[in-house]
Design an enzyme around this catalytic site. Structure first.
Site, PDB file in Angstrom:
ATOM      1  N   VAL A   1      -6.053  -2.733 -10.755  1.00  0.00           N
ATOM      2  CA  VAL A   1      -4.685  -2.223 -10.895  1.00  0.00           C
ATOM      3  C   VAL A   1      -4.448  -1.780 -12.335  1.00  0.00           C
ATOM      4  CG1 VAL A   1      -2.238  -2.795 -10.756  1.00  0.00           C
ATOM      5  CG2 VAL A   1      -3.812  -3.638  -9.002  1.00  0.00           C
ATOM      6  N   SER A   2      -4.874  -2.610 -13.275  1.00  0.00           N
ATOM      7  CA  SER A   2      -4.697  -2.300 -14.698  1.00  0.00           C
ATOM      8  C   SER A   2      -5.420  -1.019 -15.074  1.00  0.00           C
ATOM      9  CB  SER A   2      -5.219  -3.462 -15.545  1.00  0.00           C
ATOM     10  OG  SER A   2      -5.283  -3.099 -16.916  1.00  0.00           O
ATOM     11  N   LEU A   3      -6.698  -0.932 -14.732  1.00  0.00           N
ATOM     12  CA  LEU A   3      -7.501   0.214 -15.169  1.00  0.00           C
ATOM     13  C   LEU A   3      -7.085   1.496 -14.469  1.00  0.00           C
ATOM     14  CD1 LEU A   3     -11.058  -1.386 -15.478  1.00  0.00           C
ATOM     15  CD2 LEU A   3      -9.230  -1.199 -17.185  1.00  0.00           C
TER      16      LEU A   3
ATOM     17  N   ASP B   1      -3.783  -9.940   2.651  1.00  0.00           N
ATOM     18  CA  ASP B   1      -3.874 -10.508   1.303  1.00  0.00           C
ATOM     19  C   ASP B   1      -3.381 -11.941   1.215  1.00  0.00           C
ATOM     20  OD1 ASP B   1      -4.613  -7.938   0.811  1.00  0.00           O
ATOM     21  OD2 ASP B   1      -3.034  -7.494  -0.640  1.00  0.00           O
TER      22      ASP B   1
ATOM     23  N   LYS C   1      -0.457   5.286  -6.169  1.00  0.00           N
ATOM     24  CA  LYS C   1      -1.560   5.234  -7.131  1.00  0.00           C
ATOM     25  C   LYS C   1      -2.478   6.440  -6.995  1.00  0.00           C
ATOM     26  CE  LYS C   1      -5.170   3.615  -5.771  1.00  0.00           C
ATOM     27  NZ  LYS C   1      -5.593   2.223  -5.826  1.00  0.00           N
TER      28      LYS C   1
ATOM     29  N   SER D   1      -7.854  -5.912 -14.340  1.00  0.00           N
ATOM     30  CA  SER D   1      -8.072  -5.735 -12.907  1.00  0.00           C
ATOM     31  C   SER D   1      -8.153  -4.257 -12.572  1.00  0.00           C
ATOM     32  CB  SER D   1      -6.907  -6.361 -12.139  1.00  0.00           C
ATOM     33  OG  SER D   1      -5.699  -5.660 -12.466  1.00  0.00           O
TER      34      SER D   1
ATOM     35  N   GLY E   1      -3.127 -10.087 -12.049  1.00  0.00           N
ATOM     36  CA  GLY E   1      -3.381 -10.718 -10.764  1.00  0.00           C
ATOM     37  C   GLY E   1      -2.146 -10.712  -9.869  1.00  0.00           C
TER      38      GLY E   1
ATOM     39  N   CYS F   1       0.821  -1.216   0.000  1.00  0.00           N
ATOM     40  CA  CYS F   1       0.000   0.000   0.000  1.00  0.00           C
ATOM     41  C   CYS F   1       0.850   1.259   0.000  1.00  0.00           C
ATOM     42  CB  CYS F   1      -0.933   0.000   1.199  1.00  0.00           C
ATOM     43  SG  CYS F   1      -1.905   1.521   1.359  1.00  0.00           S
TER      44      CYS F   1
END
Length: 531
Positions: free
Chosen positions: A238-240, A368, A103, A236, A326, A95
């Site tokens: 993360v991708s978008l 996770d 992010k 995912s 993933g 994180c």
């Protein structure tokens, strides 16, 4: 002081500690008394620590600090294995270093670029577009992350939590062994051990050149220069999210999707997210799977993929290819089979009970790395704190994983809490639910005449007298801030009738939630036209 013979008898024959580790002797001339170091089970005083946490991410840190606040002797063990591209970072986990924090900051940077385009509509004499300086942004973001790394170190020191920057694995069910960067062996024993090692991005095993030439989110946030023309592989969040802010920086960005976007999320909302992205510059290669990556002499990458819609192979050239297909749990190096901790046979995540207990009585797992838990920072933090309270604070409170809110920070943000429409239908049947929905236009979009065709709200309720809210989905600006407030009500069992009695704050996008009245069942147009 315990006699050496007694100490040796108490230590098991299988003990891996040398005589030198069993006792800390007084140095010549020292006035300090001799005392044993309790690093082997069976010795007087038991294990060295009350709690050992393996993993220095958000959940592990929260658990360690909470236990220390109860006056317990706590250690935390954390080590970042560099990515295949050589990227590594400090204390704080995914994180802080390669996830939520960088992010959101880069998402904000992209939003500011959009605000420049809006500003002149509101009277600001600024250029509607300006070049983005990746290096300047990256330096600022990375400096902030380093300050958080340091802050975590300070917080551990203030609580007398021992920090081991080593890669640990089990020797027995109370003992973990690791090696420093210099190769020195370290053995740590504890009464209770918590596993919180999280996960790392997955690389496809069947794509030639995947590791050699591709990067992941582990690398993207630490790049010193712009990634240039980028292909993001995966659909995912993360991708978008990454593709969204890269497009916002003015970079030529393409997303390759094998099947559906945002698997596990409400699919109507997911398609609205990708529709918005596509209409605002992000390109999509749909129903495509990667075949291989090759590098040219000028460092550009040739990508070969199979397009399942047309049934043929296609190629393209990019500066950067980022994998977002993933994540895999960091369980492989822990030597869990040595102590009998049970893993899910497919995901390789740790199987845990409602109390976060593994198959070994005094070994626990959070975050996770655990099977069936949301892969979200706040859930790991709360689970870690509650676990420490149960172990050391006479608490019996368990973590409640239902109705946990989250947000996908795509260019048009998507916030949700509770069940998707699909999941609600599976549980209660199509006739057992009522879905209220509306398309709306945020006020800030009006003067600038921005596209709001994908701004949408959906509330999924049980059919019945009070219509308990099962799920709320919001697509629009500041979705995380909006959904956080409603999450409390839904967590407390809020109903549609209660929501209708709630007075909205005007003029906000959030007030549109309180005004929902059109049901999907009615077939009426769902576009909001006024008060």
């Amino acid at each position: 002081m315990v006699a050496p013979a007694v100490a040796l008898a108490a230590a098991s024959a299988a003990s891996r500690r040398s005589w030198r580790r069993l006792f800390r002797w007084r140095a010549p001339g020292s006035r300090a008394p001799c005392r044993p170091v309790c690093t082997a089970r069976g010795l007087p005083g038991g294990n060295e620590y009350d709690l050992l946490v393996i993993g220095g991410g958000s959940g592990g840190l929260a658990c360690a600090k909470e236990a220390a606040d109860f006056g317990k002797k706590v250690a935390i063990m954390d080590y970042v294995v560099p990515s295949p591209r050589g990227t590594s970072w400090g204390l704080g986990g995914t994180c802080v270093n390669v996830g939520c924090i960088p992010k959101k900051l880069m998402h904000q940077a992209a939003l500011l670029g959009g605000a420049l385009e809006d500003a002149h509509h509101y009277g600001w004499d600024v250029a509607p577009s300006a070049p983005h300086n990746w290096q300047q942004m990256a330096t600022a973001v990375q400096n902030h992350i380093k300050s958080l790394n340091w802050g975590h170190r300070v917080q551990l020191q203030e609580r007398n939590v021992k920090y081991f920057n080593i890669h640990g694995s089990f020797v027995d069910d109370h003992t973990v062994r690791g090696f420093t960067k210099a190769g020195k062996e370290t053995l740590v024993t504890a009464d209770h051990i918590v596993l919180a090692t999280g996960g790392r991005p997955r690389y496809p095993e069947d794509v030639e050149g995947a590791k050699e030439y591709g990067i992941t989110s582990d690398d993207l946030f630490w790049l010193k220069k712009s990634p240039g023309k980028t292909l993001v592989v995966g659909a995912s969040y993360v991708s978008l999210e990454c593709a969204g802010f890269l497009t916002g920086f003015g970079l030529d960005t393409t997303v390759m999707m094998r099947s559906i976007p945002l698997r596990g999320f409400d699919q109507q909302m997911a398609l609205l997210v990708t529709d918005y992205m596509e209409s605002h510059g992000t390109k999509f290669l749909k129903y495509c799977t990667m075949r291989k990556l090759e590098k040219f002499e000028d460092q550009r990458l040739q990508v070969t993929w199979h397009n399942h819609e047309v049934g043929r192979e296609e190629t393209g050239v990019f500066d950067t290819v980022m994998w977002a297909v993933g994540r895999v749990p960091e369980t492989r190096h822990l030597n869990l089979e040595k102590v009998g901790v049970t893993l899910h046979p497919d995901s390789q995540k740790i199987l845990v009970s409602a109390s976060e207990a593994t198959s070994v009585a005094h070994i626990y797992a959070i975050g996770d790395i655990t099977e069936g838990r949301p892969e979200l920072t706040p859930t790991a933090i709360m689970a870690g704190k509650l676990l420490a309270r149960r172990l050391f604070g006479h608490s019996a409170e368990l973590m409640d994983y239902d109705n946990v809110a989250t947000t996908v920070f795509t260019p048009l943000e998507y916030g949700c809490v509770g069940l998707s429409e699909e999941e609600a239908e599976r549980r209660y049947g199509q006739e057992g639910i009522e879905v209220y929905h509306a398309y709306y236009k945020p006020l800030e979009f009006t003067v600038t005449e921005r596209d709001s065709s994908q701004c949408y709200i959906k509330m999924v309720c049980l059919r019945g007298e009070d219509q308990r809210i099962l799920g709320l989905h919001f697509l629009g600006p500041n979705a995380g801030e909006v959904i956080q407030g409603f999450a409390l009500g839904i967590k407390c069992g809020a109903t549609y009738s209660q929501m209708k009695k709630t007075v909205g704050i005007h003029p906000t996008s959030a007030e549109e939630v309180t005004k929902l009245w059109i049901t999907k069942r009615s077939g009426l147009p769902a576009t909001v036209t006024g008060c």
